[in-house]
Design an enzyme around this catalytic site. Structure first.
Site, PDB file in Angstrom:
ATOM      1  N   HIS A   1      -1.053 -23.386  17.190  1.00  0.00           N
ATOM      2  CA  HIS A   1      -2.025 -24.578  17.063  1.00  0.00           C
ATOM      3  C   HIS A   1      -0.799 -25.879  16.927  1.00  0.00           C
ATOM      4  CE1 HIS A   1      -1.589 -24.011  13.044  1.00  0.00           C
ATOM      5  NE2 HIS A   1      -2.037 -25.453  12.732  1.00  0.00           N
TER       6      HIS A   1
HETATM    7  C1  UD1 Z   1      -4.656 -29.903  10.772  1.00  0.00           C
HETATM    8  C2  UD1 Z   1      -3.536 -29.685   9.893  1.00  0.00           C
HETATM    9  C3  UD1 Z   1      -2.113 -28.664  10.003  1.00  0.00           C
HETATM   10  C4  UD1 Z   1      -3.196 -27.379   9.740  1.00  0.00           C
HETATM   11  C5  UD1 Z   1      -4.277 -27.362  10.690  1.00  0.00           C
HETATM   12  C6  UD1 Z   1      -5.055 -26.155  10.612  1.00  0.00           C
HETATM   13  C7  UD1 Z   1      -2.344 -32.162   9.303  1.00  0.00           C
HETATM   14  C8  UD1 Z   1      -1.183 -33.249   9.627  1.00  0.00           C
HETATM   15  N1  UD1 Z   1      -2.451 -31.299  10.246  1.00  0.00           N
HETATM   16  O1  UD1 Z   1      -4.043 -29.830  12.114  1.00  0.00           O
HETATM   17  O2  UD1 Z   1      -1.222 -28.807   9.070  1.00  0.00           O
HETATM   18  O3  UD1 Z   1      -2.198 -26.251  10.013  1.00  0.00           O
HETATM   19  O4  UD1 Z   1      -5.115 -28.405  10.456  1.00  0.00           O
HETATM   20  O5  UD1 Z   1      -6.069 -26.109  11.449  1.00  0.00           O
HETATM   21  O6  UD1 Z   1      -3.436 -32.424   8.549  1.00  0.00           O
HETATM   22  N2  UD1 Z   1     -10.921 -30.851  16.012  1.00  0.00           N
HETATM   23  C9  UD1 Z   1     -12.204 -30.135  16.246  1.00  0.00           C
HETATM   24  N3  UD1 Z   1     -13.015 -29.924  15.289  1.00  0.00           N
HETATM   25  C10 UD1 Z   1     -12.645 -29.899  13.939  1.00  0.00           C
HETATM   26  C11 UD1 Z   1     -11.222 -30.368  13.560  1.00  0.00           C
HETATM   27  C12 UD1 Z   1     -10.368 -30.807  14.580  1.00  0.00           C
HETATM   28  O7  UD1 Z   1     -12.468 -30.136  17.290  1.00  0.00           O
HETATM   29  O8  UD1 Z   1     -13.421 -29.233  12.997  1.00  0.00           O
HETATM   30  C13 UD1 Z   1      -9.987 -31.300  16.991  1.00  0.00           C
HETATM   31  C14 UD1 Z   1      -9.602 -32.766  16.963  1.00  0.00           C
HETATM   32  O9  UD1 Z   1     -10.794 -33.399  17.387  1.00  0.00           O
HETATM   33  C15 UD1 Z   1      -8.203 -32.797  17.328  1.00  0.00           C
HETATM   34  C16 UD1 Z   1      -7.778 -31.304  17.055  1.00  0.00           C
HETATM   35  O10 UD1 Z   1      -8.694 -30.587  16.928  1.00  0.00           O
HETATM   36  O11 UD1 Z   1      -8.133 -33.103  18.653  1.00  0.00           O
HETATM   37  C17 UD1 Z   1      -6.601 -31.108  15.931  1.00  0.00           C
HETATM   38  O12 UD1 Z   1      -7.242 -31.702  14.828  1.00  0.00           O
HETATM   39  P1  UD1 Z   1      -6.422 -32.214  13.686  1.00  0.00           P
HETATM   40  O13 UD1 Z   1      -7.325 -32.294  12.389  1.00  0.00           O
HETATM   41  O14 UD1 Z   1      -6.037 -33.558  14.088  1.00  0.00           O
HETATM   42  O15 UD1 Z   1      -5.090 -31.347  13.287  1.00  0.00           O
HETATM   43  P2  UD1 Z   1      -4.956 -30.027  13.390  1.00  0.00           P
HETATM   44  O16 UD1 Z   1      -4.210 -29.775  14.548  1.00  0.00           O
HETATM   45  O17 UD1 Z   1      -6.091 -29.122  13.053  1.00  0.00           O
END
Ligand code: UD1
Length: 365
Positions: free
Chosen positions: A211
């Site tokens: 991821h």
């Molecule tokens: C975050 C953390 C990372 C951790 C990861 C574990 C930061 C900077 N990054 O990254 O350290 O390893 O979580 O998962 O804090 N999304 C959903 N549903 C959710 C959450 C997110 O669909 O419940 C989507 C968001 O819309 C986005 C993508 O997933 O497009 C990434 O989510 P985001 O929370 O920005 O960061 P992670 O990549 O999950």
């Protein structure tokens, strides 16, 4: 002593669970859970609260997704309100996600003490948002609870004094050991993924998670990884719970995975553990899984150039291979031939880190 225990994203939930459980019954401690809402999907959040036997959070901030600035800012504004109302004596933050950064800054500016659990880890790679979160949080925290010796050295180099830095072990491993025991006594048929494992009929399989923005946001890098994975899948079935970010990027770039790679929705903690603990080896770019595989002696190949958790490479089962297809294939060949690390369990990864943290905090209060 009133304490706000902060969690926002998936890797935080397993770290707050043992801290919360170890606080129950401690006299004079009121430990309230703040969920920032950074992760909000059922599979990314509630499934973890259920598995980890965490109660409903006392405060839910509904931060949601957005750019780093938007997400961090939303958490800060909401958390400031909670601190103003609750007047905690201490805020505990864990790990390195945006919620960790946001809440530590807010607390410190309100003259509330901050304890950082999993402090001092450094990848020395400022392209990783987590590295910035770690450095800023550690610049302003009052208590530093660390998981490995390298973190002690990093904090000393950054001017922290010995009386602020406590090598206590790893709360994430506290949780892992507890969950391994739970799984043994659980009816496995109740797990959604048990049929999947049955269907493998004892064959060797791999477990994959992916991821990191550096691996999945760049089309060339991600296509190269997929190329290598499809080749590996000719030999082994690969079980792959797909993170929402990764799912989006696979669609955007039109990437096709081999049929031998089983794509799954994000899993709860127990289902995930149930699958990876028996894998021939794990492929990942996660921080936590590098450590959890080391704790259980499962070989792990990490698709990153560096790690902020060097103990997993030095004494554990972790092998870093970066993201180039040839390097991924070479690492797999090495592990297959038995030349990967056998590994030992790092010092103090014994399931008692949370107890040590409370002993220190209680002595100091
Ligand atoms: C975050 C953390 C990372 C951790 C990861 C574990 C930061 C900077 N990054 O990254 O350290 O390893 O979580 O998962 O804090 N999304 C959903 N549903 C959710 C959450 C997110 O669909 O419940 C989507 C968001 O819309 C986005 C993508 O997933 O497009 C990434 O989510 P985001 O929370 O920005 O960061 P992670 O990549 O999950």
């Amino acid at each position: 002593m009133r304490i706000l225990l902060v969690a926002g994203a998936r890797p935080n939930f397993m770290k707050i669970a043992p801290i919360f459980h170890a606080a129950s019954g401690l006299e004079g401690i009121e430990c309230l859970i703040v969920h920032t809402g950074q992760h909000y999907d059922y599979e990314m959040s509630q499934a973890f609260f259920d598995d980890l036997e965490l109660p409903k959070p006392d405060f839910f901030l509904e931060a949601g997704s957005g750019s780093h600035a938007e997400q961090t800012a939303k958490i800060m504004v909401e958390f400031e309100g909670v601190c103003r109302e609750q007047k905690p004596d201490l805020v505990i933050v864990v790990g390195d996600v945006n919620s960790t950064l946001a809440c530590s800054i807010v607390a410190k500016k309100m003259w509330i003490k901050v304890a950082h659990v999993e402090a001092g880890l450094r990848s020395f790679d400022l392209d990783m948002p987590e590295e910035i979160n770690r450095m800023v949080t550690d610049a302003i925290s009052d208590y530093f609870f660390v998981t490995e010796e390298s973190a002690v050295a990093n904090l000393e180099r950054e001017g922290k004094t010995a009386d602020q830095v406590y090598f206590v072990g790893h709360v994430m491993i506290d949780n892992l050991l507890r969950q391994v025991e739970k799984l043994k006594s659980l009816d496995r048929r109740a797990l959604g993924v048990s049929k999947l494992k049955e269907d493998l009929q004892g064959r060797d399989y791999l477990f994959l998670t992916l991821h990191r923005p550096s691996n999945v946001d760049d089309e060339k890098v991600f296509s190269g990884i997929v190329e290598a994975l499809n080749e590996i899948a000719e030999k082994y079935p690969i079980l792959f719970p797909v993170h929402p970010r990764t799912e989006k990027m696979m669609q955007k770039f039109g990437l096709k995975l081999s049929d031998n790679i089983v794509q799954l929705a994000p899993l709860g903690f127990r289902e995930s553990l149930f699958l990876w603990q028996d894998a021939a080896f794990v492929l990942t770019d996660s921080g936590g899984l590098q450590e959890e595989t080391t704790a259980l002696g499962v070989p792990c190949i990490t698709l990153r150039e560096n790690t902020e958790r060097p103990i997993t490479v030095e004494v554990g089962t972790n092998l870093l291979c970066g993201s180039r297809p040839a390097d991924i294939l070479a690492a797999c060949a090495k592990v297959e031939s038995g030349k990967g690390r056998q590994g030992r369990v790092p010092p103090l990864w014994d399931g008692k880190a949370a107890e040590r943290i409370w002993q220190i905090l209680m002595q100091d209060s």
